[in-house]
Design a protein around this motif. Structure first.
Motif, PDB file in Angstrom:
ATOM      1  N   UNK A   9       0.870  -1.188   0.000  1.00 27.82           N
ATOM      2  CA  UNK A   9       0.000   0.000   0.000  1.00 27.82           C
ATOM      3  C   UNK A   9       0.898   1.227   0.000  1.00 27.82           C
ATOM      4  N   UNK A  10       0.761   2.053  -1.022  1.00 27.44           N
ATOM      5  CA  UNK A  10       1.601   3.229  -1.188  1.00 27.44           C
ATOM      6  C   UNK A  10       0.769   4.362  -1.750  1.00 27.44           C
ATOM      7  N   UNK A  11       0.811   5.513  -1.112  1.00 24.65           N
ATOM      8  CA  UNK A  11       0.025   6.686  -1.526  1.00 24.65           C
ATOM      9  C   UNK A  11      -1.453   6.361  -1.707  1.00 24.65           C
ATOM     10  N   UNK A  12      -2.002   5.575  -0.777  1.00 26.15           N
ATOM     11  CA  UNK A  12      -3.430   5.279  -0.777  1.00 26.15           C
ATOM     12  C   UNK A  12      -3.896   4.230  -1.761  1.00 26.15           C
ATOM     13  N   UNK A  13      -2.980   3.552  -2.439  1.00 28.82           N
ATOM     14  CA  UNK A  13      -3.383   2.528  -3.411  1.00 28.82           C
ATOM     15  C   UNK A  13      -2.587   1.247  -3.167  1.00 28.82           C
ATOM     16  N   UNK A  14      -3.195   0.113  -3.508  1.00 32.07           N
ATOM     17  CA  UNK A  14      -2.530  -1.180  -3.400  1.00 32.07           C
ATOM     18  C   UNK A  14      -1.843  -1.497  -4.717  1.00 32.07           C
ATOM     19  N   UNK A  15      -0.642  -2.049  -4.617  1.00 29.27           N
ATOM     20  CA  UNK A  15       0.146  -2.415  -5.801  1.00 29.27           C
ATOM     21  C   UNK A  15       0.641  -3.846  -5.616  1.00 29.27           C
ATOM     22  N   UNK A  16       0.179  -4.751  -6.501  1.00 27.12           N
ATOM     23  CA  UNK A  16       0.650  -6.134  -6.426  1.00 27.12           C
ATOM     24  C   UNK A  16       2.071  -6.214  -6.963  1.00 27.12           C
ATOM     25  N   UNK A  17       2.890  -6.987  -6.268  1.00 29.12           N
ATOM     26  CA  UNK A  17       4.291  -7.173  -6.645  1.00 29.12           C
ATOM     27  C   UNK A  17       4.592  -8.663  -6.697  1.00 29.12           C
ATOM     28  N   UNK A  18       5.494  -9.048  -7.574  1.00 27.72           N
ATOM     29  CA  UNK A  18       5.882 -10.445  -7.733  1.00 27.72           C
ATOM     30  C   UNK A  18       7.213 -10.667  -7.015  1.00 27.72           C
ATOM     31  N   UNK A  31       7.630  -2.145  -8.928  1.00 32.58           N
ATOM     32  CA  UNK A  31       7.105  -1.092  -9.785  1.00 32.58           C
ATOM     33  C   UNK A  31       5.760  -0.625  -9.237  1.00 32.58           C
ATOM     34  N   UNK A  32       5.553   0.685  -9.207  1.00 28.16           N
ATOM     35  CA  UNK A  32       4.268   1.239  -8.776  1.00 28.16           C
ATOM     36  C   UNK A  32       3.431   1.701  -9.966  1.00 28.16           C
ATOM     37  N   UNK A  33       3.969   1.610 -11.175  1.00 25.58           N
ATOM     38  CA  UNK A  33       3.259   2.067 -12.375  1.00 25.58           C
ATOM     39  C   UNK A  33       2.459   0.973 -13.063  1.00 25.58           C
ATOM     40  N   UNK A  49      -5.285 -16.237 -12.332  1.00 27.38           N
ATOM     41  CA  UNK A  49      -4.816 -15.112 -11.535  1.00 27.38           C
ATOM     42  C   UNK A  49      -5.988 -14.698 -10.661  1.00 27.38           C
ATOM     43  N   UNK A  50      -5.826 -14.828  -9.340  1.00 25.33           N
ATOM     44  CA  UNK A  50      -6.858 -14.397  -8.412  1.00 25.33           C
ATOM     45  C   UNK A  50      -6.611 -12.925  -8.103  1.00 25.33           C
ATOM     46  N   UNK A  51      -7.421 -12.012  -8.629  1.00 25.61           N
ATOM     47  CA  UNK A  51      -7.155 -10.575  -8.449  1.00 25.61           C
ATOM     48  C   UNK A  51      -7.650 -10.041  -7.105  1.00 25.61           C
ATOM     49  N   UNK A  52      -7.589 -10.873  -6.081  1.00 29.26           N
ATOM     50  CA  UNK A  52      -8.073 -10.506  -4.756  1.00 29.26           C
ATOM     51  C   UNK A  52      -6.873 -10.281  -3.844  1.00 29.26           C
ATOM     52  N   UNK A  53      -6.952  -9.254  -3.024  1.00 22.52           N
ATOM     53  CA  UNK A  53      -5.916  -9.008  -2.030  1.00 22.52           C
ATOM     54  C   UNK A  53      -6.430  -9.491  -0.680  1.00 22.52           C
ATOM     55  N   UNK A  54      -5.702 -10.390  -0.067  1.00 23.25           N
ATOM     56  CA  UNK A  54      -6.087 -10.938   1.227  1.00 23.25           C
ATOM     57  C   UNK A  54      -5.281 -10.260   2.334  1.00 23.25           C
ATOM     58  N   UNK A  55      -5.924  -9.990   3.457  1.00 24.50           N
ATOM     59  CA  UNK A  55      -5.236  -9.384   4.596  1.00 24.50           C
ATOM     60  C   UNK A  55      -4.301 -10.380   5.272  1.00 24.50           C
TER      61      UNK A  55
END
Length: 82
Positions: A9-18, A31-33, A49-55
């Motif tokens: 989580x960066x600048x109010x948005x979630x960014x998936x990373x590998x 990458x944040x772009x 690809x499961x586009x879900x973010x789990x806590x």
């Protein structure tokens, strides 16, 4: 086999990373772009690809990681689906 991404989580948005990172022929650097996945899911091979973010990690994955005696055992017991 299930492969997990991480989310930052960066600048109010979630960014998936590998987390597999870079190696020759693979550009998965931080990458944040936009996403830089090491490999794109192959639909012909039924990869998803499961586009879900789990806590928290999925219980099946967490149980497998916790129960693994060592890396060879982990490779033999990794789940193939969630």
């Amino acid at each position: 086999m299930v492969h997990g991404l991480v989310a930052v989580r960066f600048n109010g948005a979630w960014h998936r990373q590998d987390p597999r990172g870079n190696k020759p022929g693979v550009d998965a650097r931080f990458c944040l772009d936009g996403e830089r996945l090491a490999f794109v899911p192959d639909r012909a091979s039924n990869e998803l690809d499961y586009p879900v973010l789990y806590a928290a990690p999925h219980p099946v994955v967490l149980d497998t990681l916790t129960a693994a005696r060592d890396r060879p055992h982990l490779w033999q017991t990794l789940p193939t689906a969630l």
